[in-house]
Design an enzyme around this catalytic site. Structure first.
Site, PDB file in Angstrom:
ATOM      1  N   ARG B 179      24.523 -46.628  43.137  1.00 38.35           N
ATOM      2  CA  ARG B 179      24.668 -46.566  44.299  1.00 38.35           C
ATOM      3  C   ARG B 179      26.338 -46.464  44.580  1.00 38.35           C
ATOM      4  O   ARG B 179      26.569 -45.623  45.798  1.00 38.35           O
ATOM      5  CB  ARG B 179      24.373 -48.137  44.948  1.00 38.35           C
ATOM      6  CG  ARG B 179      24.556 -48.011  46.450  1.00 38.35           C
ATOM      7  CD  ARG B 179      24.095 -49.390  47.009  1.00 38.35           C
ATOM      8  NE  ARG B 179      24.053 -49.315  48.519  1.00 38.35           N
ATOM      9  CZ  ARG B 179      24.934 -50.267  49.163  1.00 38.35           C
ATOM     10  NH1 ARG B 179      25.482 -51.207  48.727  1.00 38.35           N
ATOM     11  NH2 ARG B 179      24.690 -50.209  50.428  1.00 38.35           N
ATOM     12  N   SER B 267      -9.841 -66.179  50.120  1.00 41.87           N
ATOM     13  CA  SER B 267     -10.978 -65.418  50.122  1.00 41.87           C
ATOM     14  C   SER B 267     -11.947 -66.241  51.069  1.00 41.87           C
ATOM     15  O   SER B 267     -12.152 -67.202  50.763  1.00 41.87           O
ATOM     16  CB  SER B 267     -11.692 -64.979  48.882  1.00 41.87           C
ATOM     17  OG  SER B 267     -12.993 -64.300  48.998  1.00 41.87           O
ATOM     18  N   LYS B 273     -10.588 -69.559  45.332  1.00 40.12           N
ATOM     19  CA  LYS B 273      -9.783 -68.445  44.770  1.00 40.12           C
ATOM     20  C   LYS B 273      -8.269 -68.598  45.127  1.00 40.12           C
ATOM     21  O   LYS B 273      -8.034 -68.751  46.506  1.00 40.12           O
ATOM     22  CB  LYS B 273     -10.269 -67.152  45.254  1.00 40.12           C
ATOM     23  CG  LYS B 273     -11.385 -66.749  44.186  1.00 40.12           C
ATOM     24  CD  LYS B 273     -11.698 -64.860  44.321  1.00 40.12           C
ATOM     25  CE  LYS B 273     -10.480 -64.315  43.375  1.00 40.12           C
ATOM     26  NZ  LYS B 273     -10.977 -63.210  43.217  1.00 40.12           N
ATOM     27  N   ASN B 275      -5.836 -66.200  44.938  1.00 40.75           N
ATOM     28  CA  ASN B 275      -5.252 -64.783  44.278  1.00 40.75           C
ATOM     29  C   ASN B 275      -3.543 -64.650  44.213  1.00 40.75           C
ATOM     30  O   ASN B 275      -3.160 -64.960  45.365  1.00 40.75           O
ATOM     31  CB  ASN B 275      -5.529 -63.709  44.986  1.00 40.75           C
ATOM     32  CG  ASN B 275      -7.140 -63.489  44.955  1.00 40.75           C
ATOM     33  OD1 ASN B 275      -7.842 -63.693  43.924  1.00 40.75           O
ATOM     34  ND2 ASN B 275      -8.103 -63.096  46.020  1.00 40.75           N
ATOM     35  N   ARG B 306      19.182 -22.452  44.618  1.00 38.06           N
ATOM     36  CA  ARG B 306      18.293 -23.455  45.083  1.00 38.06           C
ATOM     37  C   ARG B 306      16.971 -23.181  44.817  1.00 38.06           C
ATOM     38  O   ARG B 306      16.324 -21.965  44.899  1.00 38.06           O
ATOM     39  CB  ARG B 306      18.139 -23.290  46.997  1.00 38.06           C
ATOM     40  CG  ARG B 306      17.551 -24.534  47.550  1.00 38.06           C
ATOM     41  CD  ARG B 306      17.845 -24.503  49.079  1.00 38.06           C
ATOM     42  NE  ARG B 306      19.363 -24.380  49.245  1.00 38.06           N
ATOM     43  CZ  ARG B 306      19.741 -24.044  50.355  1.00 38.06           C
ATOM     44  NH1 ARG B 306      18.890 -23.592  51.573  1.00 38.06           N
ATOM     45  NH2 ARG B 306      21.271 -23.920  50.539  1.00 38.06           N
TER      46      ARG B 306
END
Lengths: 375, 375, 375, 375
Positions: B179, B267, B273, B275, B306
């Site tokens: 950067r 869910s 669940k 997740n 180019r």
């Protein structure tokens, strides 16, 4: 993420793989599921009718749904909630009955793919037609064949175009085969169709029928060959367009000057330039399509009954592969449409290395290519 | 093309790599060019002021510009026309003076990248902080090390988190370096800065200064290492987030149960669940980032001054690599933020293979990791 | 698997990444480990001496060891057995003490990489020198710049070569940085250095010292950024060679004729052909190197303390990336060595589009490139 | 370049893609060409007989030929010279008559591919058989389905194996189709078959017949779809093996313990470990195969009548894709052969989340899979 996508992808194709198109397809899938289940006696006919009506109402808040999808990692969960909210309480639970998110997203992916492949095919057919036209018109136009960018021996421009034709035709044929076999996805939470009881296989069959998709032998939630093969075939088709682009750009070089695009890109600073923009964009699109295909190539290897990421990476990669393959097809169509062929220059370049003009079986091979591709 | 992108990419990052952000950056580049040229005496001060004012006016018609870009294969050409149309006839020709499309697009790409890298860094720093917190809190929490998914010998959870920390830190450090060195691009039609005459190198210097970008020794229109390295570093950073995700998802398995995300995805059908959605999305994002990086890896090989397609393929691939790396960082941040660690379960699992709890130098290595990363 | 590898990869580099070289490096690692441990008082001096002697004996049965490695999925396990068999029973157990297979293989990979990078650097330095020579000799030789393969405005051949120089130099500089930082790997079964007790960190330090490798803050068995970055940097270096190759092949076209390789490939059937074989092979090698790098890009994402496959996929992919990057460097060196430059043809081609010869700051930029790269 | 290749690739497959196998195939191609040409009356019968005899003599100096190939960038040129040297002066010029290097190498590539695909198929058939056995034996063995690595609802182990079966079967079926269609390559220097005069198409036909390869409509020297599709199909097949590997490794985790390989890899330091080496190697091989396929995916885009590098990159990448796909198949065969299935543990894990055992249509879907795959 597809910066300046309208430079690369035709508008109809952009629409066909947009979030809105995906959500529309998901809605269609939910409606088809309800109808299949009511036909099999799993849910009441009234429920299926109400769901179908709710699906057909005004469109959904696409940005809202996808934002909400961040929580569960899938756009299906908020869509199901939104759909249920449109229904009376006693019918709402019939929405999405027995299905899992992946059923909806995968089946929708197939609908989106079918639509996009149709658009791509339209441009590829046009490209074939343009190649065939060049092959026929220049069946006996001598030009230099070039290997490793060195002039080799004579060939004809028609034969070069005939090989473009055969390659695009083969790549398109593969896509046509895959399009015909796009499978519906229905398996429920674990692929066992458990909540559907004895009607499971009947619903499985009717669901595919409602969607006009192929019925697979088994749910394919863990078998992503379909996705991987689509990616590979799309990238190959895009690359076959890019191959034409490379040849066009090389032939259009200032020092070669054998062809020029009908609508070259200009330059305010350099009025003499005739940039082969169609050829260039086809090359760019094929690179992008191969990038997406490389993501889809990894899809086959996933964990158990639903992968931790490989599946989620498919959605955008599939859309991208479709879009940029279509972009490649459209770009090379633009390149070839009205392509200016300088027959005299071809001959003059050939004279650079002297020798007699013998193009062997080129003419007969052109005829064979036209016949084989039905042109 | 990035279907359901808001599931994957945080809104600020989506904005940062949008067409609008690119066009804004291109406008900034044109203004900076005019100011640099007026400072060097190449164009009148009044022209630079008028151009800067025209650039600062209301925003441009982004969709219109990109659609028009299809003709020339670049969004710069229609932008220059639109900008000139905002100026009096006698000043219009000072817009874009001595520059080529690639100067504008490449410099804009660096501005977009700088902005996006800033956003990514913000999330990566947060991830480092979360890893450091876990490393410190669980410096001596025993758990099983697992090689080839088999329990090996004891380690500590703090040491596992410390290695996550070190990896993310290294990947982030590479992005910080890149950067800082993002180069301005100014070369004119052939990279020779020809129209700028004797002031060429001064304009080259002032242009970079105006943009706050690094001044490269030479224009880099034919040397795309910058782009390729960005792609590779972004994919590596995304993958270092995904590595954490894999570990979290494995530890969160029902049968392992050593960690759980604070905001797991639920869910409706399966209330039990939990997740690990953050972990899953990080994995998906890394796959996508690697796909974009594979496109950028090919950028280095281009034709003459180019390339016929490689350059055009960069724009969206760079945006995508930025977006999905940021998506991976944000997702793993979500995964680790408030991560629930079940110390008792770690110990119980360790007891499965018996043996004494000896975690070697794990504690000291945690300290070393914290020190090295300044935590 | 590398069919016809001697066409692509110089013999010394083939040797440097051969199975024999890897096994040799692994043997060196075991000896270094023993010496480090004896210096730290962990094992008897006599054991270290005996192990060092056993390592220095005649070479091992390389094909036999690798065949045996199939059982455990690693070549380290049979090597340790073979090494122990060379020692007296009371000393045998000091071989590989406290280490795990990955320590040996990873450290050996760094030794192999160091050696191969040295060979690659040698060719890249030669390529830089050749580029610098062309840049200096043709600082003011006018030629056409070409964008999108269309003639744009004049440039100089020296400036083209200067940009080749700058690109190769930057790619090489990155490899030099990575080579200096190649880290030793020692962590034991779980990365905790557990069996080494209080001497763990001292052994860790001495081990790196014995090998002349960098000592990392932590064992990096789970943090494969080193590997991924090597892959990316190698592919970038190979691609920077391939970029020269594309330009050379384009300039060598029959219709352009501005350069010719000194030792072009001939053709029995076509005596007029002057195939730019060096340029072509560089292009092929870069494609292969990128393919290997794509494998290494996935290494970062692995399961827990040792991945189920990602690690094993590194060995050959790293060797391949090294070999083909070296192949690309050697091929482009061949291409540029004695390159025939047709100054008159450059001028004649430039005249195709007329206009005056103004190459702007090209000359000064050449000087800057030579200065920046120390040429 | 394929470090420790014998760990990954079975010996017969290593042989089948070795330099020696390629040279042998090239020799067979030259002999077939001579016979085809003599049958068509293009060269004397005596020449064809002498060439066939010379080809059948003792084998060629493989390392010498490939080293010499560096000069022209192809192994065909030195082979033709070596072959001619075996013939009387008046017959030597009939060797390679009318052909170009690419004809020989491409046709040989198809012979090598045919042979290697046969070996791969053998292992894939065995994998199918093992999957079918598991599907049948455990048709009704309940186990947990796992999505996102969280237990979802019950399924059966037989159904899991049935989906493995269906996936491998589909991937294999694609390879079988491609194997049947492997095309001979004959086009001469420019693809026009020019030197063969009126007999061109007859020779084209007889040449394919002699080799037992398909006769393409046109020479395919510029249309590399065949190669790209092979790469994609091989990578997909390898990945379908790796998918099984991931599942096996996850099920074999210490904390899950539902399966164990019959011949796990041990560890001298950790006698309790039962490393799922077959599963791990399958995963590694699939990564490598995808890396090679990514090289082949770029083959389609080449310059004019022979590409500057894309073609040369195919040889090793094709061999590699074949070898590592075979490696993946062999490894997963090893993994499944004698796989120990702990039915009680499957049931115990399922009880972790309670609930009744309802596996829906799993049994019927197993039956369907067995029927569809002819098992």
């Amino acid at each position: 993420m597809t910066t300046f996508e309208s430079i690369f992808v035709p508008a109809p194709l952009r629409d066909a793989v947009s979030d809105a198109a995906w959500i529309d397809a998901m809605v269609d899938v939910e409606a088809a599921l309800a109808r299949a289940e009511s036909r099999a006696g799993v849910i009441p006919v009234a429920a299926a009718e109400a769901i179908t009506a709710a699906c057909a109402e005004s469109s959904f808040d696409v940005p809202g749904l996808t934002e909400q999808g961040r929580a569960s990692g899938t756009p299906a969960e908020p869509l199901v909630r939104a759909l249920r909210a449109r229904l009376a309480d006693d019918l709402a639970h019939y929405v999405h009955f027995g299905a899992t998110s992946q059923d909806i997203v995968d089946s929708a992916a197939m609908l989106v793919t079918r639509q996009a492949l149709g658009l791509i095919d339209h441009d590829l057919v046009a490209v074939e037609s343009l190649c065939a036209g060049l092959a026929r018109a220049h069946r006996d136009t001598p030009m230099a064949a070039r290997t490793l960018l060195q002039q080799a021996v004579p060939t004809t421009f028609g034969y070069k175009a005939a090989r473009w034709l055969v390659a695009v035709h083969a790549a398109r044929a593969r896509l046509v085969v895959l399009r015909t076999a796009l499978p519906a996805q229905l398996g429920g939470a674990a692929g066992t169709l458990a909540p559907l009881g004895d009607a499971a296989l009947e619903v499985h069959h009717l669901f595919a029928q409602e969607l006009g998709l192929a019925e697979p032998a088994l749910p394919w939630h863990t078998d992503r060959l379909v996705i991987t093969e689509l990616g590979a075939a799309l990238a190959a088709a895009a690359s076959s367009a890019a191959k034409i682009g490379v040849d066009v750009a090389l032939l259009a070089q200032t020092e070669v000057g054998e062809v020029a695009e009908a609508e070259p890109g200009g330059s305010t600073a350099m009025p003499h330039k005739r940039n082969p923009v169609g050829a260039v964009l086809a090359g760019a699109c094929a690179r992008r399509a191969r990038g997406y295909a490389s993501v889809l190539a990894e899809s086959v290897v996933g964990e158990h009954e639903r992968a931790i990421g490989a599946w989620h990476a498919e959605w955008g990669a599939l859309s991208g592969a479709l879009a940029f393959t279509g972009g490649a097809a459209a770009a090379i169509r633009r390149s070839l449409d009205g392509l200016q062929v300088d027959v005299a220059r071809m001959r003059a370049n050939l004279d650079l290395i002297g020798g007699s003009i013998v193009s062997g079986a080129a003419g007969v091979l052109v005829d064979r290519a036209l016949e084989q591709t039905g042109r």
